[in-house]
Design an enzyme around this catalytic site. Structure first.
Site, mmCIF file in Angstrom:
data_model
loop_
_atom_site.group_PDB
_atom_site.id
_atom_site.type_symbol
_atom_site.label_atom_id
_atom_site.label_comp_id
_atom_site.label_asym_id
_atom_site.label_seq_id
_atom_site.Cartn_x
_atom_site.Cartn_y
_atom_site.Cartn_z
ATOM 1 N N LYS A 83 12.386 -66.889 46.658
ATOM 2 C CA LYS A 83 12.573 -67.961 47.557
ATOM 3 C C LYS A 83 11.732 -67.857 48.885
ATOM 4 O O LYS A 83 11.422 -68.932 49.549
ATOM 5 C CB LYS A 83 14.173 -68.491 47.622
ATOM 6 C CG LYS A 83 14.767 -68.974 46.317
ATOM 7 C CD LYS A 83 15.787 -70.188 46.400
ATOM 8 C CE LYS A 83 15.922 -70.302 44.858
ATOM 9 N NZ LYS A 83 17.094 -71.524 44.956
ATOM 10 N N LYS A 137 10.387 -69.582 34.768
ATOM 11 C CA LYS A 137 11.625 -70.250 34.570
ATOM 12 C C LYS A 137 11.718 -71.915 34.706
ATOM 13 O O LYS A 137 11.128 -72.146 35.807
ATOM 14 C CB LYS A 137 12.756 -69.503 35.494
ATOM 15 C CG LYS A 137 14.111 -70.015 35.415
ATOM 16 C CD LYS A 137 15.059 -69.389 36.362
ATOM 17 C CE LYS A 137 15.127 -70.396 37.735
ATOM 18 N NZ LYS A 137 16.545 -70.550 37.954
ATOM 19 N N LYS A 179 14.868 -76.597 38.653
ATOM 20 C CA LYS A 179 14.935 -78.329 39.009
ATOM 21 C C LYS A 179 14.530 -78.513 40.251
ATOM 22 O O LYS A 179 14.155 -79.729 40.503
ATOM 23 C CB LYS A 179 16.540 -78.526 39.047
ATOM 24 C CG LYS A 179 17.573 -77.839 40.077
ATOM 25 C CD LYS A 179 18.894 -78.632 39.978
ATOM 26 C CE LYS A 179 20.005 -77.715 39.856
ATOM 27 N NZ LYS A 179 20.331 -76.741 40.802
HETATM 28 P P1 ATP Z 1 17.029 -74.337 42.004
HETATM 29 O O1 ATP Z 1 15.557 -74.836 41.399
HETATM 30 O O2 ATP Z 1 17.421 -75.163 42.944
HETATM 31 O O3 ATP Z 1 16.791 -72.901 42.522
HETATM 32 P P2 ATP Z 1 18.235 -73.825 39.558
HETATM 33 O O4 ATP Z 1 17.657 -74.933 38.439
HETATM 34 O O5 ATP Z 1 17.541 -72.654 39.490
HETATM 35 O O6 ATP Z 1 17.976 -74.466 40.866
HETATM 36 P P3 ATP Z 1 20.919 -73.153 40.118
HETATM 37 O O7 ATP Z 1 21.848 -74.232 40.558
HETATM 38 O O8 ATP Z 1 20.172 -72.147 40.785
HETATM 39 O O9 ATP Z 1 19.699 -74.096 39.470
HETATM 40 O O10 ATP Z 1 21.772 -72.840 38.749
HETATM 41 C C1 ATP Z 1 22.740 -73.213 38.122
HETATM 42 C C2 ATP Z 1 22.961 -72.100 36.830
HETATM 43 O O11 ATP Z 1 21.992 -72.619 35.933
HETATM 44 C C3 ATP Z 1 22.891 -70.647 36.827
HETATM 45 O O12 ATP Z 1 23.842 -69.983 36.263
HETATM 46 C C4 ATP Z 1 21.540 -70.270 36.454
HETATM 47 O O13 ATP Z 1 21.531 -68.767 35.926
HETATM 48 C C5 ATP Z 1 21.253 -71.317 35.427
HETATM 49 N N1 ATP Z 1 19.759 -71.460 35.194
HETATM 50 C C6 ATP Z 1 18.953 -72.188 35.975
HETATM 51 N N2 ATP Z 1 17.970 -72.384 35.567
HETATM 52 C C7 ATP Z 1 17.973 -71.714 34.437
HETATM 53 C C8 ATP Z 1 17.052 -71.714 33.189
HETATM 54 N N3 ATP Z 1 15.825 -71.863 33.210
HETATM 55 N N4 ATP Z 1 17.526 -70.966 32.151
HETATM 56 C C9 ATP Z 1 18.889 -70.637 31.690
HETATM 57 N N5 ATP Z 1 19.570 -70.918 32.761
HETATM 58 C C10 ATP Z 1 19.133 -71.438 33.929
#
Ligand code: ATP
Ligand code: LTN
Length: 333
Positions: free
Chosen positions: A115, A197, A200
């Site tokens: 980040k 990965k 969002k």
């Molecule tokens: P951002 O893009 O804003 O960092 P993010 O999509 O990574 O957000 P988070 O709110 O950080 O989402 O994560 C919420 C949950 O979803 C966490 O338990 C994280 O491990 C899981 N998660 C996020 N992205 C993935 C993915 N691509 N595959 C599996 N689990 C995920």
């Protein structure tokens, strides 16, 4: 005598609409744990501001995230659900824990490194101490299990290390938490760059599916997912990352294992497979979308759930926080 249920805690940032990655890696499992465990789920708005947010948008996303959690099956009669900033004990414990967390170990966190590279103009100290607040979220409720995607494993391990260090210094206080990571779908990959990965906050909307996408959009995004030129549906993460990712998604959506999927699509091209993947996603999320639309029209209900959740959480949180304050030597108020 009835043995006490083990406790589960997890959180999600209201930084956007939940992706299929959020759903498969984490949120999908949350309602499944409700009967066997004592579950606590939190919309972590304080974590969200470690990257720049538009205030009105953050507030809106916080309600939408709560509505989506309810729509995916969280039952407020069974689980506690609330917004992080409504329970000030999280940041209070976070301060104490930060005095028991080392600069060096925080600097080694992969998410911090990623980040800070992505937001080079805003490497704020909140981004650095993010995992300490996350440790506070978990330890404040003595959670045994933390259902998260693979990317959060390192943070849960850090929470465990901080808990252990505190217990060694001040006597037994915290339960040592463990990550709960699904066997399939722990790391759903980007549809456009399958070695990355699915996230969002990705700027390329074609790289992810969100739970509010319409069937047309889902079909389009899956059809344009990056694959390979071999034309064989076979699980091989190394050499066929795109197809393997779609197989993982399809497996979770349908309950079929990789062998069954390989047989099902033997001798057929990627077109047929992609259509089936898109349909399986559409079928799975349709009931969630219907319930989400209904809940969004009932803001009063969502506010009631969150208020009640925060009250219950504050009651629980105070018990551990006062114990911690006593142990570190703060004078009684
Ligand atoms: P951002 O893009 O804003 O960092 P993010 O999509 O990574 O957000 P988070 O709110 O950080 O989402 O994560 C919420 C949950 O979803 C966490 O338990 C994280 O491990 C899981 N998660 C996020 N992205 C993935 C993915 N691509 N595959 C599996 N689990 C995920
Ligand atoms: N850091 C997590 C969100 C999160 C969390 C938590 C997850 C904040 N506090 C406590 C589990 C337990 C993320 O998904 N990025």
């Amino acid at each position: 005598m009835e043995t006490q249920k083990k406790r589960v805690f997890s959180g999600i940032q209201p930084t956007g609409t939940f992706t299929l990655g959020n759903y498969i890696g984490a949120v999908r499992n949350w309602p499944l744990l409700q009967d066997e465990y004592d579950c606590i789920y939190c919309v972590v708005d304080q974590h969200a501001i470690t990257v720049k947010q538009t205030p009105a948008e953050l507030r809106k996303k916080t309600y939408e995230s709560a509505a989506m959690l309810l729509a995916t099956g969280i039952d407020p009669k069974k689980s506690m659900m609330f917004v992080q900033s409504h329970v000030p004990q999280h940041t209070q414990l976070s301060w104490v824990l930060s005095c028991n967390a080392q600069y060096g170990e925080l600097g080694r966190m992969t998410q911090f490194k990623d980040k800070s590279a992505k937001h080079a103009d805003n490497i704020n100290t909140g981004l650095f101490t993010y995992p300490v607040l996350m440790a506070a979220d978990i330890l404040l409720y003595n959670a045994d299990l933390v259902p998260v995607g693979a990317d959060q494993k390192q943070h849960v391990e850090l929470a465990r290390n901080i808990a252990q260090r505190f217990n060694n210094t001040y006597s037994e206080t915290f339960v040592l938490p463990e990550p709960f990571i699904p066997k399939i779908g722990a790391r759903v990959m980007s549809l456009q760059e399958p070695k990355k990965k699915m996230s969002k906050s990705d700027t390329n909307e074609k790289s992810f599916i969100v739970l509010t996408d319409t069937p047309d959009v889902i079909v389009k995004k899956i059809k344009s997912a990056v694959t390979d030129s071999e034309g064989v549906v076979k699980y091989d993460v190394e050499n066929k990352a795109g197809i393997s990712n779609l197989m993982g998604i399809y497996s979770v959506m349908t309950g079929k294992d990789f062998e069954e999927i390989e047989k099902e699509f033997e001798g057929q091209g990627y077109g047929v497979f992609k259509t089936a993947v898109a349909e399986s996603i559409i079928d799975t999320i349709k009931p969630i979308q219907d319930e989400y639309a209904r809940l969004l029209n009932d803001k009063a209900y969502i506010e009631d759930v969150l208020r009640e959740g925060a009250q219950k959480a504050q009651y629980q949180a105070n018990k551990i926080l006062s114990k911690v304050y006593r142990k570190v030597g703060f004078a009684q108020f």
